[in-house]
Design a protein around this motif. Structure first.
Motif, PDB file in Angstrom:
ATOM      1  N   MET A 183       0.831  -1.211   0.000  1.00  0.00           N
ATOM      2  CA  MET A 183       0.000   0.000   0.000  1.00  0.00           C
ATOM      3  C   MET A 183       0.858   1.251   0.000  1.00  0.00           C
ATOM      4  O   MET A 183       0.555   2.236  -0.696  1.00  0.00           O
ATOM      5  N   ALA A 184       1.942   1.231   0.774  1.00  0.00           N
ATOM      6  CA  ALA A 184       2.814   2.411   0.828  1.00  0.00           C
ATOM      7  C   ALA A 184       3.461   2.676  -0.533  1.00  0.00           C
ATOM      8  O   ALA A 184       3.545   3.835  -0.979  1.00  0.00           O
ATOM      9  N   ILE A 185       3.909   1.616  -1.197  1.00  0.00           N
ATOM     10  CA  ILE A 185       4.540   1.778  -2.514  1.00  0.00           C
ATOM     11  C   ILE A 185       3.540   2.315  -3.531  1.00  0.00           C
ATOM     12  O   ILE A 185       3.856   3.205  -4.333  1.00  0.00           O
ATOM     13  N   LEU A 186       2.321   1.791  -3.509  1.00  0.00           N
ATOM     14  CA  LEU A 186       1.300   2.274  -4.450  1.00  0.00           C
ATOM     15  C   LEU A 186       0.927   3.720  -4.167  1.00  0.00           C
ATOM     16  O   LEU A 186       0.807   4.546  -5.093  1.00  0.00           O
ATOM     17  N   TRP A 187       0.740   4.056  -2.895  1.00  0.00           N
ATOM     18  CA  TRP A 187       0.382   5.425  -2.550  1.00  0.00           C
ATOM     19  C   TRP A 187       1.519   6.408  -2.825  1.00  0.00           C
ATOM     20  O   TRP A 187       1.279   7.597  -3.028  1.00  0.00           O
ATOM     21  N   SER A 188       2.751   5.924  -2.843  1.00  0.00           N
ATOM     22  CA  SER A 188       3.888   6.814  -3.080  1.00  0.00           C
ATOM     23  C   SER A 188       3.870   7.420  -4.476  1.00  0.00           C
ATOM     24  O   SER A 188       4.520   8.425  -4.736  1.00  0.00           O
ATOM     25  N   LYS A 189       3.148   6.799  -5.387  1.00  0.00           N
ATOM     26  CA  LYS A 189       3.025   7.347  -6.738  1.00  0.00           C
ATOM     27  C   LYS A 189       2.033   8.503  -6.789  1.00  0.00           C
ATOM     28  O   LYS A 189       1.962   9.216  -7.796  1.00  0.00           O
ATOM     29  N   VAL A 190       1.271   8.670  -5.718  1.00  0.00           N
ATOM     30  CA  VAL A 190       0.278   9.753  -5.655  1.00  0.00           C
ATOM     31  C   VAL A 190       0.658  10.785  -4.597  1.00  0.00           C
ATOM     32  O   VAL A 190       0.539  11.993  -4.813  1.00  0.00           O
ATOM     33  N   LEU A 191       1.116  10.293  -3.457  1.00  0.00           N
ATOM     34  CA  LEU A 191       1.471  11.169  -2.338  1.00  0.00           C
ATOM     35  C   LEU A 191       2.975  11.123  -2.087  1.00  0.00           C
ATOM     36  O   LEU A 191       3.649  10.146  -2.425  1.00  0.00           O
ATOM     37  N   ALA A 192       3.479  12.181  -1.507  1.00  0.00           N
ATOM     38  CA  ALA A 192       4.904  12.246  -1.159  1.00  0.00           C
ATOM     39  C   ALA A 192       5.114  11.556   0.192  1.00  0.00           C
ATOM     40  O   ALA A 192       4.966  12.171   1.254  1.00  0.00           O
ATOM     41  N   LEU A 193       5.438  10.256   0.141  1.00  0.00           N
ATOM     42  CA  LEU A 193       5.633   9.483   1.357  1.00  0.00           C
ATOM     43  C   LEU A 193       7.118   9.190   1.558  1.00  0.00           C
ATOM     44  O   LEU A 193       7.852   8.994   0.578  1.00  0.00           O
ATOM     45  N   PRO A 194       7.576   9.153   2.801  1.00  0.00           N
ATOM     46  CA  PRO A 194       8.971   8.765   3.058  1.00  0.00           C
ATOM     47  C   PRO A 194       9.178   7.297   2.697  1.00  0.00           C
ATOM     48  O   PRO A 194       8.327   6.452   2.979  1.00  0.00           O
TER      49      PRO A 194
END
Length: 365
Positions: free
Chosen positions: A66-77
């Motif tokens: 989920m973090a990897i997928l969301w990283s394409k939309v949001l700026a996640l560490p």
């Protein structure tokens, strides 16, 4: 009668408001049942989609996915490794997308053909698109083309095969659907023979195994660029079919009714043939020869939602994509070596189709 149901005479004697109220209640129950089926169908699709990221020889935790997928939309560490990101975005995501596209395209193509020919046994390979595409792909492999050109060759020859069938049917002055089916069978057999010739000429050490695996149907070689180029030849025909869904409904009743309602039968048939062929050719070029999806899934959609093509089309799209996704997950998880998905769709699809025939109360509705 003693069964608690009103007879025809009793219905005639019932007040009009009571009859109308009963009809409204029936429609409400049907609508609720339809919404429940749609909800279950979408939930299964979502579960299959996200669950597919967790299947494979390299384990990736659900929270990392989920973090990897969301990283394409949001700026996640970044709390995941580069290897995890490669597995999720470059290997599994394209394959999941390809499974959805191939399954949906084959199912919608089959539904369109079955409505057009008014025959529940019609499948996307009927007019030669599948074996035409197979010939194009095998030819590309023989010529040692890059994989993207192998897929392009498959797509082009899939279209060529169907247009040859249409031309043969028209050349002899018989434009009936039966003559088109017979021409499609002949063209399909011809291209299947050509595939056999190319297999005989192929290098038995290198090219022939590659050809054999491709003909079994599979998604192991799919990359992001393969998915991207196939979006247009898959999505555009689906949109066109959705816009002419009511004309297709009328065609399934009969030509006279269509003419009475002002529908250009010849034009509508051609549109449906071209769109269904585009879908079949694009799906085959992307995933190889995958049987039973285009035949089986429309039956399931009609059993769940009725014969209205306006409903069958989106239902076939969702069910077909979900079914193919589940089959692909099984192909890469049930054995130490990956099983080609085309083998599984046949092993599971054929017995399930017999089960559907045994359960069906009526034929073509």
């Amino acid at each position: 009668m003693g069964n608690g149901l009103p007879t025809t005479q009793q219905e005639d004697d019932m007040p009009t408001d009571r009859v109308a109220s009963r009809d409204r209640g029936t429609r409400t129950r049907q609508a609720r049942g339809g919404m429940l089926k749609v909800s279950v169908m979408l939930v299964v699709l979502v579960i299959a989609f996200f669950g597919s990221f967790l299947i494979g020889r390299y384990p990736v935790a659900p929270d990392m996915v989920m973090a990897i997928l969301w990283s394409k939309v949001l700026a996640l560490p970044q709390v995941w490794t580069d290897t995890m990101e490669t597995v999720v975005l470059e290997i599994r995501l394209p394959r999941i997308a390809a499974a959805l596209l191939v399954g949906g395209a084959l199912a919608v193509s089959g539904a369109a053909y079955q409505n057009l020919f008014r025959n529940p046994l019609v499948a996307p390979h009927l007019l030669g698109a599948t074996w035409g595409a197979a010939f194009g792909a095998v030819l590309g492999m023989i010529l040692h083309l890059s994989w993207i050109w192998v897929e392009a060759s498959a797509f082009v020859f899939g279209m060529v095969a169907v247009f040859i069938a249409i031309a043969v049917s028209s050349h002899f002055g018989n434009k009936s659907m039966i003559s088109l089916v017979l021409a499609g069978i002949a063209v399909s057999a011809f291209f299947q023979a050509l595939v056999s010739v190319l297999k005989y000429l192929a290098d038995p050490m290198n090219t022939l195994p590659e050809i054999s695996f491709w003909l079994m149907g599979g998604l192991s070689k799919v990359k992001e660029q393969d998915v991207l180029w196939s979006l247009i030849p898959i999505l555009v025909p689906m949109i066109v079919l959705y816009f002419v869904r009511w004309q297709i409904n009328v065609l399934s009743v009969g030509e006279e009714e269509a003419h009475t309602l002002g529908i250009n039968v010849r034009h509508t048939r051609l549109v449906v043939l071209v769109c269904a062929t585009l879908l079949a050719a694009a799906a085959t070029s992307l995933g190889g020869i995958i049987q039973w999806v285009g035949l089986l899934v429309p039956h399931v959609a009609r059993m769940l939602f009725g014969a209205n093509f306006a409903t069958v089309l989106p239902a076939s799209l969702v069910i077909g994509g979900t079914y193919m996704l589940i089959m692909d997950n099984l192909s890469r998880s049930i054995a130490s070596l990956e099983i080609q998905v085309g083998i599984l769709t046949s092993l599971i699809g054929a017995p399930f189709f017999v089960f559907l025939l045994a359960k069906a109360k009526k034929g073509w509705e």
